[in-house]
Design an enzyme around this catalytic site. Structure first.
Site, mmCIF file in Angstrom:
data_model
loop_
_atom_site.group_PDB
_atom_site.id
_atom_site.type_symbol
_atom_site.label_atom_id
_atom_site.label_comp_id
_atom_site.label_asym_id
_atom_site.label_seq_id
_atom_site.Cartn_x
_atom_site.Cartn_y
_atom_site.Cartn_z
ATOM 1 C CE LYS A 226 -4.240 -1.894 1.992
ATOM 2 N NZ LYS A 226 -3.859 -3.305 2.011
ATOM 3 C CD GLU B 119 -5.656 5.522 5.037
ATOM 4 O OE1 GLU B 119 -4.695 5.597 4.256
ATOM 5 O OE2 GLU B 119 -6.746 5.018 4.720
ATOM 6 C CG HIS C 144 -13.141 -3.446 7.565
ATOM 7 N ND1 HIS C 144 -13.460 -2.106 7.547
ATOM 8 C CD2 HIS C 144 -12.775 -3.723 8.849
ATOM 9 C CE1 HIS C 144 -13.287 -1.600 8.748
ATOM 10 N NE2 HIS C 144 -12.880 -2.563 9.559
ATOM 11 N NE ARG D 234 -7.929 -9.704 -5.835
ATOM 12 C CZ ARG D 234 -9.103 -9.233 -5.455
ATOM 13 N NH1 ARG D 234 -10.138 -9.282 -6.267
ATOM 14 N NH2 ARG D 234 -9.270 -8.690 -4.263
#
Length: 479
Positions: A115, A199, A234, A291
């Site tokens: 990430k 974040e 999530h 993907r």
């Protein structure tokens, strides 16, 4: 390209095989001993057992899969999603063995799989990002300083993975240390890497993603957006295309941003760029999935393309024949992931035997399915049975058809997410389009679903009683 090996199982393996067969390409299935009688094994032209039930001894054994591919003179490998689909080492192994990997190059997978590396790559293109730090950390003291600087609430995320693992929302400073330790532990267990980054937590976010396709001739297209805000833990459960909140201007801006992300890593093939959309409709780059996505059917239905066919064509070096201006949104599509999970018990996996398993059929109803009546649900893999997809000229039409399709989808022996899907489709917040990723937390409870199920049972009983009395009255009538 005459023969493709599908390095996967279940519904996605069958989905890829259908397109390959349509294109006149032979297919090879691989399977574990637990999947010996699975539908994807029967569907393929050839099938080879690659190991024991545990995925670490079968579907994740890239070396075994390559060995089978070479023995059977396979030209290309399609990884589906999950398992080895985002494994840069496996993609590289294919490249070394002169087998086409139907997906991006290993370098792009590696870059977008990290990430922080992904954020670094897209920075140069001025794509909006959530405020946060540009380094992975495990140090609690440092985390506290960073969190204070960004301001609470914050989000701790595993640097090396996704799927909600190693992810924690922290509302206040007192909770930071315990949540940080949990995130690090979970990330270490899931990905072998405990590093996390921090974040700003976007409140009331919507999860919007853009489907892209890139060829080796410099062409990159976007196929509009998917709304994936209905999630549990999530992870997505209900997806739709297009989103009910995007204006054409915002759609174009997000599409262009997604194309820039693809350019940043010299992308090839199908990919999805994920964004968060805040309450003021500002969007922020989240990550790129290198993907095909689980929810790709909704994009296929509104754009009229076969994404797997495009993947195969791009992989064999063809240029995309479509131009961006050729693509138009037509109608609305909805997808429910049908998991063998109990929505009345915190969505825990419901392992068992499919005593009854009957799929709905009809116009504009599509079921990407991987199971049959009489099968056992293996405990070793993701508990998704199928994907139920409906299409309509309007969003309301697609929703109504989804409710009807759910009612005609009969499963006995295990609990599924079908009742939850119906609950979502009938809920005012979803129908109005006024919802975000907190839908489950804000509106759903097992009690609410139980009450709804009870009401439906009462109505069904009353209808049955009315019919019975009517029949009895007719029987009593004299000749």
């Amino acid at each position: 390209m005459k023969k493709i090996l599908i390095a996967n199982r279940g519904e996605i393996a069958i989905r890829v095989m259908k397109t390959a067969q349509k294109m006149g390409i032979k297919t090879v299935a691989v399977f574990s001993t637990a999947d010996r009688n699975a539908p994807h094994v029967k569907f393929a032209d050839e099938a080879v057992c690659i190991g024991e039930p545990q995925s670490s001894k079968s579907y994740l054994r890239g070396d075994k899969i390559i060995k089978v591919a070479k023995q059977l003179n396979v030209d290309a490998i399609h990884p589906g999603y999950g398992f080895l689909s985002e494994n840069a080492e496996f993609a590289e192994l294919c490249e070394i063995n002169n087998i086409i990997f139907i997906g991006p190059r290993s370098k792009a997978i590696q870059m977008m799989g990290d990430k922080l590396a992904a954020k670094e790559a897209v920075k140069r293109y001025n794509i909006p990002m959530v405020p946060g730090i540009d380094e992975a950390i495990t140090d609690i003291k440092k985390a506290k300083i960073i969190a204070k600087d960004i301001g609470f609430p914050i989000l701790i995320k595993a640097s090396a993975g996704g799927g909600g693992k190693g992810m924690r929302v922290v509302e206040k400073e007192n909770d930071l240390e315990s949540q940080m330790n949990r995130a690090i532990s979970e990330a270490t267990s899931a990905f072998g890497d405990g590093s996390v980054f921090i974040e700003k937590y976007v409140t009331s976010p919507r999860h919007i993603e853009i489907q892209i396709m890139a060829d080796s001739h410099g062409n990159i297209l976007h196929f509009f957006e998917r709304e994936c805000s209905i999630q549990r833990r999530h992870q997505k459960v209900v997806e739709e295309a297009p989103s009910s909140v995007l204006s054409q201007k915002l759609r174009n801006e997000m599409g262009e941003a997604a194309i820039k992300v693809a350019k940043s890593c010299d992308y090839l093939g199908a990919g999805t760029v994920e964004f968060l959309l805040d309450a003021d409709h500002n969007f922020y780059f989240l990550e790129m999935n290198t993907r095909l996505q689980v929810e790709h059917p909704v994009t296929e239905l509104i754009s009229g393309v076969d994404l797997v066919e495009l993947q195969i064509r791009v992989a064999r070096g063809e240029a995309l024949q479509i131009k961006q201006d050729d693509l138009k949104i037509s109608g609305h599509a909805l997808e429910l992931r049908v998991y063998a999970e109990d929505p009345l018990n915190n969505f825990l996996p419901s392992v068992g035997h499919l005593d009854v398993y009957k799929l709905p059929i009809g116009d504009n109803i599509r079921v990407d399915n991987g199971f049959e009546e009489g099968m056992d649900i293996p405990i070793y893999y993701d508990p998704m049975l199928s994907k139920l997809i409906t299409y309509g000229n309007t969003r309301d039409e697609a929703i109504q058809l989804m409710i009807k399709a759910i009612e005609n989808y009969h499963v006995e022996g295990v609990e599924t997410t079908l009742p939850f899907g119906k609950y979502v489709c009938e809920h005012e917040a979803f129908r109005s389009g006024n919802f975000d990723t907190h839908f489950v937390k804000d509106y759903y409870s097992p009690e609410a679903l139980h009450k709804e199920t009870e009401n439906e049972a009462k109505i069904a009983a009353l209808i049955a009683l009315k019919q019975y009395l009517k029949d009895q009255k007719q029987l009593r009538l004299p000749n």
